[in-house]
Design a protein around this motif. Structure first.
Motif, PDB file in Angstrom:
ATOM      1  N   SER A  96       0.829  -1.208   0.000  1.00  0.00           N
ATOM      2  CA  SER A  96       0.000   0.000   0.000  1.00  0.00           C
ATOM      3  C   SER A  96       0.865   1.261   0.000  1.00  0.00           C
ATOM      4  O   SER A  96       0.624   2.195  -0.771  1.00  0.00           O
ATOM      5  N   GLN A  97       1.871   1.269   0.889  1.00  0.00           N
ATOM      6  CA  GLN A  97       2.768   2.436   0.949  1.00  0.00           C
ATOM      7  C   GLN A  97       3.530   2.605  -0.363  1.00  0.00           C
ATOM      8  O   GLN A  97       3.707   3.731  -0.844  1.00  0.00           O
ATOM      9  N   GLU A  98       3.972   1.501  -0.925  1.00  0.00           N
ATOM     10  CA  GLU A  98       4.725   1.553  -2.172  1.00  0.00           C
ATOM     11  C   GLU A  98       3.872   2.131  -3.308  1.00  0.00           C
ATOM     12  O   GLU A  98       4.335   2.973  -4.077  1.00  0.00           O
ATOM     13  N   ALA A  99       2.640   1.678  -3.397  1.00  0.00           N
ATOM     14  CA  ALA A  99       1.734   2.192  -4.435  1.00  0.00           C
ATOM     15  C   ALA A  99       1.504   3.690  -4.249  1.00  0.00           C
ATOM     16  O   ALA A  99       1.532   4.457  -5.224  1.00  0.00           O
ATOM     17  N   SER A 100       1.296   4.098  -3.012  1.00  0.00           N
ATOM     18  CA  SER A 100       1.087   5.521  -2.729  1.00  0.00           C
ATOM     19  C   SER A 100       2.324   6.339  -3.079  1.00  0.00           C
ATOM     20  O   SER A 100       2.212   7.416  -3.682  1.00  0.00           O
ATOM     21  N   LEU A 101       3.493   5.825  -2.723  1.00  0.00           N
ATOM     22  CA  LEU A 101       4.736   6.547  -3.037  1.00  0.00           C
ATOM     23  C   LEU A 101       4.949   6.659  -4.542  1.00  0.00           C
ATOM     24  O   LEU A 101       5.374   7.709  -5.040  1.00  0.00           O
ATOM     25  N   LYS A 102       4.654   5.615  -5.287  1.00  0.00           N
ATOM     26  CA  LYS A 102       4.810   5.656  -6.753  1.00  0.00           C
ATOM     27  C   LYS A 102       3.877   6.697  -7.369  1.00  0.00           C
ATOM     28  O   LYS A 102       4.278   7.460  -8.256  1.00  0.00           O
ATOM     29  N   THR A 103       2.633   6.704  -6.872  1.00  0.00           N
ATOM     30  CA  THR A 103       1.662   7.678  -7.381  1.00  0.00           C
ATOM     31  C   THR A 103       2.117   9.102  -7.069  1.00  0.00           C
ATOM     32  O   THR A 103       2.104   9.983  -7.944  1.00  0.00           O
ATOM     33  N   ARG A 104       2.529   9.316  -5.841  1.00  0.00           N
ATOM     34  CA  ARG A 104       2.978  10.655  -5.437  1.00  0.00           C
ATOM     35  C   ARG A 104       4.245  11.060  -6.179  1.00  0.00           C
ATOM     36  O   ARG A 104       4.413  12.225  -6.545  1.00  0.00           O
ATOM     37  N   ARG A 105       5.127  10.085  -6.398  1.00  0.00           N
ATOM     38  CA  ARG A 105       6.356  10.385  -7.142  1.00  0.00           C
ATOM     39  C   ARG A 105       6.026  10.819  -8.574  1.00  0.00           C
ATOM     40  O   ARG A 105       6.610  11.770  -9.103  1.00  0.00           O
ATOM     41  N   ALA A 106       5.068  10.118  -9.180  1.00  0.00           N
ATOM     42  CA  ALA A 106       4.641  10.488 -10.536  1.00  0.00           C
ATOM     43  C   ALA A 106       4.045  11.899 -10.541  1.00  0.00           C
ATOM     44  O   ALA A 106       4.296  12.684 -11.479  1.00  0.00           O
ATOM     45  N   ALA A 123       5.934  19.709  -1.702  1.00  0.00           N
ATOM     46  CA  ALA A 123       5.569  18.287  -1.555  1.00  0.00           C
ATOM     47  C   ALA A 123       6.734  17.414  -1.099  1.00  0.00           C
ATOM     48  O   ALA A 123       6.524  16.310  -0.580  1.00  0.00           O
ATOM     49  N   VAL A 124       7.959  17.895  -1.275  1.00  0.00           N
ATOM     50  CA  VAL A 124       9.144  17.077  -0.992  1.00  0.00           C
ATOM     51  C   VAL A 124       9.224  16.640   0.463  1.00  0.00           C
ATOM     52  O   VAL A 124       9.517  15.476   0.767  1.00  0.00           O
ATOM     53  N   GLY A 125       8.969  17.517   1.404  1.00  0.00           N
ATOM     54  CA  GLY A 125       9.095  17.183   2.834  1.00  0.00           C
ATOM     55  C   GLY A 125       8.189  16.032   3.259  1.00  0.00           C
ATOM     56  O   GLY A 125       8.638  15.071   3.901  1.00  0.00           O
ATOM     57  N   ASP A 130       7.300  10.185   4.232  1.00  0.00           N
ATOM     58  CA  ASP A 130       6.615   8.929   3.901  1.00  0.00           C
ATOM     59  C   ASP A 130       7.601   7.867   3.421  1.00  0.00           C
ATOM     60  O   ASP A 130       7.424   6.680   3.709  1.00  0.00           O
ATOM     61  N   VAL A 131       8.641   8.276   2.702  1.00  0.00           N
ATOM     62  CA  VAL A 131       9.684   7.335   2.285  1.00  0.00           C
ATOM     63  C   VAL A 131      10.375   6.770   3.526  1.00  0.00           C
ATOM     64  O   VAL A 131      10.639   5.560   3.615  1.00  0.00           O
ATOM     65  N   SER A 132      10.635   7.623   4.511  1.00  0.00           N
ATOM     66  CA  SER A 132      11.260   7.163   5.761  1.00  0.00           C
ATOM     67  C   SER A 132      10.352   6.165   6.480  1.00  0.00           C
ATOM     68  O   SER A 132      10.824   5.146   6.995  1.00  0.00           O
ATOM     69  N   ARG A 133       9.044   6.454   6.527  1.00  0.00           N
ATOM     70  CA  ARG A 133       8.095   5.518   7.158  1.00  0.00           C
ATOM     71  C   ARG A 133       8.064   4.191   6.382  1.00  0.00           C
ATOM     72  O   ARG A 133       8.010   3.119   6.983  1.00  0.00           O
ATOM     73  N   TYR A 134       8.111   4.280   5.069  1.00  0.00           N
ATOM     74  CA  TYR A 134       8.135   3.078   4.227  1.00  0.00           C
ATOM     75  C   TYR A 134       9.377   2.236   4.539  1.00  0.00           C
ATOM     76  O   TYR A 134       9.282   1.031   4.733  1.00  0.00           O
ATOM     77  N   LYS A 135      10.527   2.881   4.616  1.00  0.00           N
ATOM     78  CA  LYS A 135      11.771   2.167   4.923  1.00  0.00           C
ATOM     79  C   LYS A 135      11.703   1.533   6.309  1.00  0.00           C
ATOM     80  O   LYS A 135      12.192   0.405   6.504  1.00  0.00           O
ATOM     81  N   ALA A 136      11.092   2.223   7.257  1.00  0.00           N
ATOM     82  CA  ALA A 136      10.947   1.668   8.610  1.00  0.00           C
ATOM     83  C   ALA A 136      10.031   0.442   8.593  1.00  0.00           C
ATOM     84  O   ALA A 136      10.293  -0.552   9.278  1.00  0.00           O
ATOM     85  N   THR A 137       8.980   0.504   7.791  1.00  0.00           N
ATOM     86  CA  THR A 137       8.065  -0.641   7.671  1.00  0.00           C
ATOM     87  C   THR A 137       8.783  -1.833   7.045  1.00  0.00           C
ATOM     88  O   THR A 137       8.632  -2.969   7.498  1.00  0.00           O
ATOM     89  N   VAL A 138       9.588  -1.568   6.016  1.00  0.00           N
ATOM     90  CA  VAL A 138      10.357  -2.640   5.372  1.00  0.00           C
ATOM     91  C   VAL A 138      11.349  -3.240   6.366  1.00  0.00           C
ATOM     92  O   VAL A 138      11.493  -4.468   6.454  1.00  0.00           O
ATOM     93  N   ALA A 139      12.019  -2.387   7.130  1.00  0.00           N
ATOM     94  CA  ALA A 139      12.984  -2.876   8.129  1.00  0.00           C
ATOM     95  C   ALA A 139      12.282  -3.735   9.183  1.00  0.00           C
ATOM     96  O   ALA A 139      12.788  -4.792   9.579  1.00  0.00           O
ATOM     97  N   ALA A 140      11.113  -3.291   9.641  1.00  0.00           N
ATOM     98  CA  ALA A 140      10.348  -4.066  10.629  1.00  0.00           C
ATOM     99  C   ALA A 140       9.924  -5.408  10.035  1.00  0.00           C
ATOM    100  O   ALA A 140      10.011  -6.447  10.705  1.00  0.00           O
TER     101      ALA A 140
END
Length: 179
Positions: A96-106, A123-125, A130-140
């Motif tokens: 879900s986070q990945e899909a959201s990040l891809k959409t926002r990146r586009a 929008a960058v901040g 959100d990228v940091s939260r995504y990385k934390a989720t992947v690490a967990a």
């Protein structure tokens, strides 16, 4: 009357595997595994055992080794089940986070392409957070997967011990019957 569930289970197994030899099996089981017997049976077994209580204690000791391992395996299975659910939740969250990040990146790339620099910079901040939260989720999730794999290894190690104990007992029985 037999009331011990393990003993009842063993007797039921012998009824299926040794239906024509139940008397012999009962004779062995009661004499070596049942601590308290009616006085006539205790007297009967005195001709076969000089210290039946010691035989019972040895049986209880090796049975405890199996029970302890079985309980540990069951505990690992519960932990594994909970971790598996957590890993599935992690995977869903990551997707879900990945899909959201891809959409926002586009969307951000479109802002850059349209030369909307101030909107892009605004929008960058949030995107980076959100990228940091995504990385934390992947690490967990990776930590959960590592823990799952460690538990599998520990569980399987105990299961192998249990099989080896059973094989040792079976091979001792086979060796004794061949002599």
């Amino acid at each position: 009357t037999v009331t011990d569930p393990e003993l009842i289970s063993k007797i039921d197994a012998y009824k299926k595997s040794e239906p024509h030899d139940l008397t012999n099996e009962y004779h062995s089981i009661f004499g070596t595994e049942v601590a308290t017997l009616p006085a006539p049976l205790e007297d009967y077994y005195k001709k076969y055992f000089t210290n039946r209580a010691e035989v019972i204690a040895l049986h209880d000791k090796y049975q405890a080794a199996f029970t302890e391992r079985t309980n540990r395996i069951a505990d690992y299975d519960k932990q594994l089940e909970a971790l598996k659910k957590q890993i599935e939740t992690d995977k869903s969250s990551i997707a879900s986070q990945e899909a959201s990040l891809k959409t926002r990146r586009a969307q951000m790339d479109a802002l850059l392409a349209a030369n909307s620099i101030s909107e892009y910079n605004a929008a960058v901040g949030d995107f980076n957070a959100d990228v940091s939260r995504y990385k934390a989720t992947v690490a967990a999730a990776n930590a959960h997967i590592n823990k799952y794999n460690q538990l599998i290894d520990a569980r399987n190690s105990i299961a192998v011990e249990e099989q080896q104990l059973q094989q040792a007992l079976d091979s001792h029985a086979a060796t004794a019957s061949q002599q």
